[in-house]
Design an enzyme around this catalytic site. Structure first.
Site, short mmCIF file in Angstrom:
data_model
loop_
_atom_site.label_atom_id
_atom_site.label_comp_id
_atom_site.label_asym_id
_atom_site.label_seq_id
_atom_site.Cartn_x
_atom_site.Cartn_y
_atom_site.Cartn_z
N SER A 80 -9.95 5.14 -4.58
CA SER A 80 -10.71 6.73 -4.53
C SER A 80 -10.52 8.70 -5.85
O SER A 80 -11.42 8.64 -6.43
CB SER A 80 -11.45 7.40 -3.55
OG SER A 80 -10.13 7.73 -2.53
N LYS A 109 0.80 -1.04 -0.03
CA LYS A 109 0.12 -0.23 -0.21
C LYS A 109 0.91 1.56 0.13
O LYS A 109 1.52 1.69 0.52
CB LYS A 109 -0.74 -0.22 1.09
CG LYS A 109 -1.76 0.95 1.34
CD LYS A 109 -3.03 1.32 2.26
CE LYS A 109 -3.59 2.23 2.37
NZ LYS A 109 -4.68 2.24 3.92
N LYS A 156 -2.71 -1.46 -3.60
CA LYS A 156 -3.07 -0.51 -3.42
C LYS A 156 -2.07 1.09 -4.11
O LYS A 156 -1.18 0.76 -3.02
CB LYS A 156 -4.24 -0.18 -2.57
CG LYS A 156 -4.96 0.74 -2.15
CD LYS A 156 -4.97 0.57 -0.93
CE LYS A 156 -6.07 1.94 -0.68
NZ LYS A 156 -6.81 2.38 0.43
C1 PBG Z 1 -7.75 3.01 5.80
C2 PBG Z 1 -7.51 3.04 4.30
C3 PBG Z 1 -7.70 4.22 3.11
C4 PBG Z 1 -8.00 3.41 1.83
C5 PBG Z 1 -8.75 2.22 2.18
N1 PBG Z 1 -8.32 2.03 3.33
C6 PBG Z 1 -7.13 5.56 3.43
C7 PBG Z 1 -5.69 5.92 3.71
O1 PBG Z 1 -4.97 4.71 3.94
O2 PBG Z 1 -5.46 7.35 3.68
C8 PBG Z 1 -8.43 4.06 0.57
C9 PBG Z 1 -9.29 3.36 -0.47
C10 PBG Z 1 -9.40 5.48 -1.88
O3 PBG Z 1 -8.86 5.64 -1.79
O4 PBG Z 1 -10.40 4.72 -2.33
N2 PBG Z 1 -6.17 3.58 5.67
#
Ligand code: PBG
Length: 323
Positions: A274, A195, A248
């Site tokens: 998103s 991630k 991701k």
């Molecule tokens: C929480 C999380 C996030 C997303 C999924 N789980 C935000 C982040 O890590 O700041 C992002 C998902 C998206 O942007 O669609 N940790």
């Protein structure tokens, strides 16, 4: 093979040839639909930067899950917005926390769809970080205990799978151990293994109200410049017991998806985040892109790169087009 003996255009001549020779097929089976759940009743609050997505109270959520199931989509991924936040994110593991309530209700009313619970603390902490804060940074090992407790509480509520997304070292291992100790050895873990610290989570932060109140997530999420490190991260999660590995975001990291698929013998999930969703929506809204075509091209590209599972806010729209 060379021209003019071989003419690649022969098999592109019409739609039937193209269909017959298409290498990558999308199936509704590949899709996971993320949903945001909030306390209260009768709430369906639009998320401005993610058109068509809402913060929903449990009553509406259940209807949306039913609709998702009726479209043939096998799973939803739940994110909770608690009624209050604190330093340790207690709302994440409360027995009557928002995710726990939502999960119980879905399992009762729409049993035949998988409920995947996102397992992170950022929506529940007052500072918006994904763990306990010590000396202005997230304290890894102090956070692990809370992650384990949250996993067990999600399992008790009926989750079909947990998805740790906090990028804590050792996170998957402690979660696996805690689940096994409590008798949930059959509950799989979908690990957000690679991630990245991406600005493409921007719209999500409005949706889940989890923006960090100071600093950023770079001390736990990965540097977009790194690829070998993704392989090390995935390796750790596999060793610790991940059943599904995730990359991701998806579209900007197709090379990582491909490496994950080639180097590991586990299902690979990709999260079409998103910001990737919002870009298409915004451009379509301005008349600059054809929304449906941009969506389908994005999703097929994620699949072509090697993703077995695609988590996307477009899941319902894609399902409508392919079934
Ligand atoms: C929480 C999380 C996030 C997303 C999924 N789980 C935000 C982040 O890590 O700041 C992002 C998902 C998206 O942007 O669609 N940790």
């Amino acid at each position: 093979m060379c021209y003019p003996t071989y003419r690649p255009r022969r098999l592109r001549k019409n739609e039937n040839f193209r269909r017959m020779t298409g290498e990558t097929k999308l199936s509704v089976d590949d899709l996971v639909y993320p949903l945001f759940v909030t306390f209260g009743k009768n709430i369906k609050k639009p998320i401005a930067s993610m058109p068509g997505n809402f913060q929903m109270s449990v009553d509406y959520l259940v209807k949306e899950v039913q609709k998702t199931k009726d479209m043939g989509i096998p799973a939803v991924l739940l994110f909770g917005i608690p009624d209050k936040k604190d330093e340790v994110g207690s709302g994440a593991f409360a027995e009557d926390g928002i995710i726990q309530r939502a999960t119980r209700e879905i399992k009762e009313k729409v049993p035949d769809i998988l409920v995947i619970c996102d397992l992170c603390l950022c929506e529940y902490t007052s500072h918006g970080h994904c763990g306990i804060i010590k000396d202005n940074d997230v304290d890894n090992d102090a956070t692990l205990e809370i992650l384990a407790e949250t996993a067990v509480s999600q399992a008790k509520a009926g989750a079909d799978m947990v998805a740790p997304s906090g990028m804590m070292d050792g996170g998957v291992g402690v979660i696996r151990e805690a689940l096994d100790e409590e008798g949930y050895d059959a509950l799989p873990i979908m690990a957000y293994s690679a991630k990245y610290a991406s600005c493409f989570y921007g719209p999500f932060r409005e949706a889940a109200e989890d923006a960090p109140q100071f600093g950023d997530r770079k001390s736990y999420q990965m540097d977009p410049a790194n690829s070998d490190e993704a392989i090390r991260e995935i390796n750790l999660d596999v060793e610790e017991g991940a059943d599904i590995i995730m990359v991701k975001p998806a579209l900007l990291y197709l090379d990582i998806i491909r490496r994950a698929k080639e180097e590991f013998d586990l299902p690979v999930a990709a999260y079409n985040v998103s910001g990737e969703f919002a870009m298409i929506k915004a451009a379509a809204n301005l008349g600059w892109l054809d929304e449906e075509k941009a969506m389908m091209e994005s999703i097929i590209s994620i699949k072509r790169a090697g993703a077995d599972i695609i988590i996307t806010y477009f899941a319902q729209d894609v399902a409508k087009l392919i079934v």
